[in-house]
Design a protein around this motif. Sequence first.
Motif, PDB file in Angstrom:
ATOM      1  N   ALA A   1       0.811  -1.233   0.000  1.00 13.65           N
ATOM      2  CA  ALA A   1       0.000   0.000   0.000  1.00 13.65           C
ATOM      3  C   ALA A   1       0.838   1.273   0.000  1.00 13.65           C
ATOM      4  O   ALA A   1       0.312   2.357   0.217  1.00 13.65           O
ATOM      5  CB  ALA A   1      -0.971   0.018   1.195  1.00 13.65           C
ATOM      6  N   LEU A   2       2.131   1.142  -0.254  1.00 14.64           N
ATOM      7  CA  LEU A   2       2.974   2.337  -0.323  1.00 14.64           C
ATOM      8  C   LEU A   2       3.834   2.320  -1.584  1.00 14.64           C
ATOM      9  O   LEU A   2       3.755   3.227  -2.406  1.00 14.64           O
ATOM     10  CB  LEU A   2       3.851   2.456   0.928  1.00 14.64           C
TER      11      LEU A   2
ATOM     12  N   LEU B   1       5.631   5.793  10.038  1.00 13.36           N
ATOM     13  CA  LEU B   1       4.321   5.810   9.390  1.00 13.36           C
ATOM     14  C   LEU B   1       3.388   6.826  10.046  1.00 13.36           C
ATOM     15  O   LEU B   1       2.681   7.579   9.358  1.00 13.36           O
ATOM     16  CB  LEU B   1       3.673   4.428   9.469  1.00 13.36           C
TER      17      LEU B   1
ATOM     18  N   TYR C   1       2.760   9.059   7.046  1.00 16.49           N
ATOM     19  CA  TYR C   1       1.606   8.506   6.328  1.00 16.49           C
ATOM     20  C   TYR C   1       0.576   7.938   7.305  1.00 16.49           C
ATOM     21  O   TYR C   1       0.245   6.739   7.246  1.00 16.49           O
ATOM     22  CB  TYR C   1       2.070   7.425   5.339  1.00 16.49           C
TER      23      TYR C   1
ATOM     24  N   ASP D   1      -2.532   8.140   7.401  1.00 16.82           N
ATOM     25  CA  ASP D   1      -3.752   7.646   6.754  1.00 16.82           C
ATOM     26  C   ASP D   1      -3.593   6.228   6.207  1.00 16.82           C
ATOM     27  O   ASP D   1      -4.596   5.532   5.973  1.00 16.82           O
ATOM     28  CB  ASP D   1      -4.161   8.592   5.622  1.00 16.82           C
ATOM     29  N   ARG D   2      -2.338   5.776   6.009  1.00 13.21           N
ATOM     30  CA  ARG D   2      -2.107   4.445   5.456  1.00 13.21           C
ATOM     31  C   ARG D   2      -1.546   3.468   6.482  1.00 13.21           C
ATOM     32  O   ARG D   2      -1.371   2.278   6.174  1.00 13.21           O
ATOM     33  CB  ARG D   2      -1.123   4.517   4.284  1.00 13.21           C
TER      34      ARG D   2
ATOM     35  N   ARG E   1      -3.504   0.173   7.283  1.00 13.36           N
ATOM     36  CA  ARG E   1      -3.601  -0.706   6.119  1.00 13.36           C
ATOM     37  C   ARG E   1      -2.266  -1.399   5.847  1.00 13.36           C
ATOM     38  O   ARG E   1      -2.224  -2.607   5.575  1.00 13.36           O
ATOM     39  CB  ARG E   1      -4.033   0.105   4.905  1.00 13.36           C
ATOM     40  N   ILE E   2      -1.178  -0.641   5.915  1.00 14.66           N
ATOM     41  CA  ILE E   2       0.150  -1.212   5.663  1.00 14.66           C
ATOM     42  C   ILE E   2       0.467  -2.298   6.680  1.00 14.66           C
ATOM     43  O   ILE E   2       0.905  -3.401   6.326  1.00 14.66           O
ATOM     44  CB  ILE E   2       1.215  -0.100   5.683  1.00 14.66           C
TER      45      ILE E   2
ATOM     46  N   ARG F   1      -1.546  -5.552   6.143  1.00 19.16           N
ATOM     47  CA  ARG F   1      -1.047  -6.415   5.070  1.00 19.16           C
ATOM     48  C   ARG F   1       0.195  -7.177   5.533  1.00 19.16           C
ATOM     49  O   ARG F   1       0.355  -8.369   5.219  1.00 19.16           O
ATOM     50  CB  ARG F   1      -0.701  -5.562   3.832  1.00 19.16           C
TER      51      ARG F   1
END
Length: 361
Positions: free
Chosen positions: A241-242, A281, A285, A287-288, A291-292, A295
């Motif tokens: 996701a990055l 993170l 980031y 917002d991600r 999710r990261i 995964r």
Amino acid sequence: MRPGARYVDPENRRGRGAASRETGRFERYAHVDADDGWGIAPDIAPLRTEVTEERPRSMINFVRSPDLPFDRTLNPYRGCEHGCIYCFARPTHAWLGLSPGLDFETRLVARPDAPAVLQRELRAPRYRVAPIAIGTNTDPYQPVERDRGIMRGCLQVLHDCDHPVGIVTKGTLIERDIDILSPMAAKGLVRVGITVTTLDADLSRRMEPRVPLPARRLQTIRRLSEAGIEVRLMVSPVIPALTDPELERILEAGAEAGATAASWIMLRLPLEVSPLWQDWLAEHYPDRARRIMARLREMHGGRDYDARWHHRMRGEGHYATLIAHRFRRATRKLGLDRTLPELRRDLFRPPALPGDQLALF
């Protein structure tokens, strides 16, 4: 923010990857920053790179890992000024009583006697030749090498005795040593891996702050290839996701620059790397972040990292399988799915020293 972590003000760590420098895991006591009573706040000045020296007794480190295609490594430096936040080697700084965070990228150890020690080891009667891997722990072409020249000294020793070597780097300073590498490549004695994690210059500067930008690394691939040196493009690490949406574009750019093969590794978060990564993170980031991490945990049985052999480099499950499929498809299309020939061992001869008796034949 993690409770108890020794965070440093962003203004005082500009150009650095980590946000903190908590005590290493082997230390008996934890260190904290505090006002000394003079009204001067700790860390008021920007962090500077400090380099100390070490006189090693040996340079060749023998490894036994079924995940690796080599059995010996060499490291001219401890720590790495490149500051890649995802670097799996960060935990090694704890063995020095230092932080795997900011200390890893600001408190370096140089080994100026490395070429002489390497030469002595290669002359040992019991030594048996096999390729030496350099750059598997910390980058031999990080900025400090420009002044120290320790990597070049080691490379000269290997060149002079026709010893095979594999080099992994993100540093464009390797171009300085084309005069040594090119003749070695002509004999089948050297192979270079250049790591390109992303093509996004902004993401690269945040994630690997003192590494040359991606476009510059692609130029290095081109210059090495033009000099007859085989280059493997290393897409490492792939970050869910990055950076994973860029996988095919990175491979295309590497092929266009002249790479002859490619490889990939999934993001690894051993020991202290996981909290450092999650701090990064949250800062860059947020917002991600969930999710990261979701995964990554999917690929490691719900954990941030699983160190099992044959698992730690790629993970398992649907996502890991998808990345592997995309990689195989793209490399096949681009001609990067080659199996490169083994480096030659038959040319090696122990380094000669002044006064050695000359061979009759």
